[in-house]
Design an enzyme around this catalytic site. Structure first.
Site, mmCIF file in Angstrom:
data_model
loop_
_atom_site.group_PDB
_atom_site.id
_atom_site.type_symbol
_atom_site.label_atom_id
_atom_site.label_comp_id
_atom_site.label_asym_id
_atom_site.label_seq_id
_atom_site.Cartn_x
_atom_site.Cartn_y
_atom_site.Cartn_z
ATOM 1 N N LYS A 69 0.821 -1.224 0.000
ATOM 2 C CA LYS A 69 0.000 0.000 0.000
ATOM 3 C C LYS A 69 0.853 1.272 0.000
ATOM 4 O O LYS A 69 0.482 2.265 -0.615
ATOM 5 C CB LYS A 69 -0.954 -0.001 1.198
ATOM 6 C CG LYS A 69 -2.074 -1.042 1.067
ATOM 7 C CD LYS A 69 -3.032 -0.979 2.250
ATOM 8 C CE LYS A 69 -4.104 -2.054 2.130
ATOM 9 N NZ LYS A 69 -5.053 -2.030 3.262
ATOM 10 N N ALA A 131 -2.080 2.631 15.469
ATOM 11 C CA ALA A 131 -1.755 3.887 14.775
ATOM 12 C C ALA A 131 -1.019 3.556 13.477
ATOM 13 O O ALA A 131 -0.171 4.316 13.018
ATOM 14 C CB ALA A 131 -0.916 4.794 15.667
HETATM 15 P P1 NDP Z 1 0.108 -1.861 10.397
HETATM 16 O O1 NDP Z 1 1.182 -2.886 10.337
HETATM 17 O O2 NDP Z 1 0.224 -0.636 9.595
HETATM 18 O O3 NDP Z 1 -0.051 -1.389 11.937
HETATM 19 C C1 NDP Z 1 -0.100 -2.328 12.959
HETATM 20 C C2 NDP Z 1 -0.577 -1.669 14.249
HETATM 21 O O4 NDP Z 1 -0.860 -2.703 15.182
HETATM 22 C C3 NDP Z 1 0.444 -0.736 14.899
HETATM 23 O O5 NDP Z 1 -0.256 0.349 15.463
HETATM 24 C C4 NDP Z 1 1.071 -1.624 15.988
HETATM 25 O O6 NDP Z 1 1.486 -0.893 17.131
HETATM 26 C C5 NDP Z 1 -0.131 -2.451 16.388
HETATM 27 N N1 NDP Z 1 0.184 -3.760 16.977
HETATM 28 C C6 NDP Z 1 0.705 -4.850 16.370
HETATM 29 N N2 NDP Z 1 0.787 -5.887 17.231
HETATM 30 C C7 NDP Z 1 0.294 -5.438 18.422
HETATM 31 C C8 NDP Z 1 0.113 -6.033 19.703
HETATM 32 N N3 NDP Z 1 0.425 -7.312 19.937
HETATM 33 N N4 NDP Z 1 -0.422 -5.272 20.702
HETATM 34 C C9 NDP Z 1 -0.755 -3.976 20.477
HETATM 35 N N5 NDP Z 1 -0.611 -3.352 19.274
HETATM 36 C C10 NDP Z 1 -0.085 -4.083 18.265
HETATM 37 O O7 NDP Z 1 -1.257 -2.663 10.091
HETATM 38 P P2 NDP Z 1 -2.564 -2.090 9.404
HETATM 39 O O8 NDP Z 1 -2.923 -0.816 10.072
HETATM 40 O O9 NDP Z 1 -2.415 -2.103 7.925
HETATM 41 O O10 NDP Z 1 -3.646 -3.234 9.723
HETATM 42 C C11 NDP Z 1 -4.187 -3.383 11.024
HETATM 43 C C12 NDP Z 1 -5.272 -4.459 11.010
HETATM 44 O O11 NDP Z 1 -6.368 -4.073 10.193
HETATM 45 C C13 NDP Z 1 -4.827 -5.829 10.491
HETATM 46 O O12 NDP Z 1 -5.435 -6.817 11.307
HETATM 47 C C14 NDP Z 1 -5.412 -5.881 9.100
HETATM 48 O O13 NDP Z 1 -5.654 -7.209 8.667
HETATM 49 C C15 NDP Z 1 -6.720 -5.139 9.325
HETATM 50 N N6 NDP Z 1 -7.301 -4.560 8.094
HETATM 51 C C16 NDP Z 1 -8.570 -4.946 7.749
HETATM 52 C C17 NDP Z 1 -9.159 -4.435 6.612
HETATM 53 C C18 NDP Z 1 -10.546 -4.852 6.246
HETATM 54 O O14 NDP Z 1 -10.965 -4.573 5.108
HETATM 55 N N7 NDP Z 1 -11.300 -5.490 7.131
HETATM 56 C C19 NDP Z 1 -8.459 -3.465 5.750
HETATM 57 C C20 NDP Z 1 -7.143 -3.077 6.242
HETATM 58 C C21 NDP Z 1 -6.593 -3.627 7.367
HETATM 59 P P3 NDP Z 1 2.955 -0.185 17.217
HETATM 60 O O15 NDP Z 1 2.910 0.998 16.287
HETATM 61 O O16 NDP Z 1 3.063 0.219 18.637
HETATM 62 O O17 NDP Z 1 3.933 -1.248 16.782
#
Ligand code: NDP
Length: 277
Positions: A69, A131
């Protein structure tokens, strides 16, 4: 001639997009094909090459999924404000030799919550966990829905604060760490937009943020009751939902952008829904 569309990602085997767009095309009687492309992760510029090749061969548009993306946004010639804030694109349109980038994830999420689940956000307290890309894409559509307050909690608090600095002027947005949530009371809507559920993990959210009359929304889909949704249920929340509706609604937004008509989504969501219990 049949118009060509595709979704590109890696791995792409799991994608539901060809099924969703196939059903949309059938319903709206559009002469189009929609395929899945396994995108090249290496070398660095191979992804852009694959997108350009699709456009040069007459392709009209693409959806973009993980992990491309950001690259899709970076290579575009023009973009919407939503895509710009997200720094990420989940849909591309080829027009007059140019690549235009959009991001419909946040719009799809808001539409699923407000229209499909019947939960207007206006005047409500909303908590978003995470975030990352999904939160960045959701901020403008969420603020446009005029919640009383939108709080983003993230492990890396600086990431949330950077987003507030960018769009805080657009509405009542604030960022915090999970440790601050205990003192913030209950929220009407809690959205898990972290990727924790993909590995069966739970963000360290205190159960006190849930309101029994409120709703817990999990962006991941097809995983039944994730640890987050289970926590919400155990806190007495009756309204729980996963992201299948968001998936279908963002696809409908892209379809409308490409084809100039919005397909109906209810039957497609029903077909893809995996019961939570
Ligand atoms: P990113 O990789 O961009 O961001 C991941 C986020 O999750 C960060 O804020 C990270 O925190 C946090 N995180 C990861 N592991 C943990 C944990 N164990 N505990 C707390 N926080 C955690 O991912 P995306 O934003 O792209 O995607 C997020 C979710 O949304 C995914 O599950 C994805 O599959 C889903 N999604 C669903 C869609 C749909 O159409 N239904 C569309 C797009 C996404 P930190 O910054 O502190 O590391």
């Amino acid at each position: 001639m049949t118009d060509q569309y595709a979704v590109i990602g890696s791995p792409i085997g799991h994608t539901k997009s060809p099924l969703i767009h196939g059903l949309f095309a059938q319903e709206t009687q559009q002469d189009m094909s929609y395929t899945a492309i396994e995108g090249p992760v290496e070398p660095q510029d191979a992804f852009a090459g694959a997108v350009r090749a699709f456009g040069a061969a007459g392709g009209k548009g693409m959806n973009v999924t993980a992990p491309f993306k950001l690259k899709a946004f970076a290579m575009a010639d023009a973009c919407s404000e939503r895509a710009e804030l997200a720094g990420a694109a989940n849909a591309l349109r080829f027009e007059n030799g140019q690549i235009v980038a959009e991001n419909f994830d946040g719009l799809g999420l808001v539409r699923d919550i407000e229209v499909n689940l019947g939960l207007p956000m206006a005047g409500k307290r909303v908590l978003m966990l995470g975030a990352g890309g999904a939160v960045r894409g959701a901020l403008l559509p969420f603020l446009a829905a005029r919640p009383a307050e939108l709080v983003i909690a993230n492990r890396d608090v600086a990431k949330g604060q950077a987003l507030v600095a960018q769009v805080g002027g657009r509405g009542p947005l604030l960022a915090c760490g999970y440790g601050d949530l205990e003192a913030m009371g209950r929220f009407d809507l809690v959205v898990n937009a972290t990727s924790a559920s993909l590995t069966g993990d739970l963000p360290p959210v205190p159960p006190g943020v849930f309101s029994p009359e409120g709703t817990a929304y999990e962006l991941a889909y097809g995983k039944r009751l994730t640890p987050f949704l289970r926590l919400a249920r155990n806190a007495g929340v009756r309204g729980v939902a996963d992201g299948v509706g968001m998936l279908v609604e963002q696809a409908a937004e892209a379809f409308a952008w490409w084809r100039g008509m919005r397909p109906q989504t209810r039957s497609v969501i029903d077909r893809l829904t995996v019961p939570l219990d």
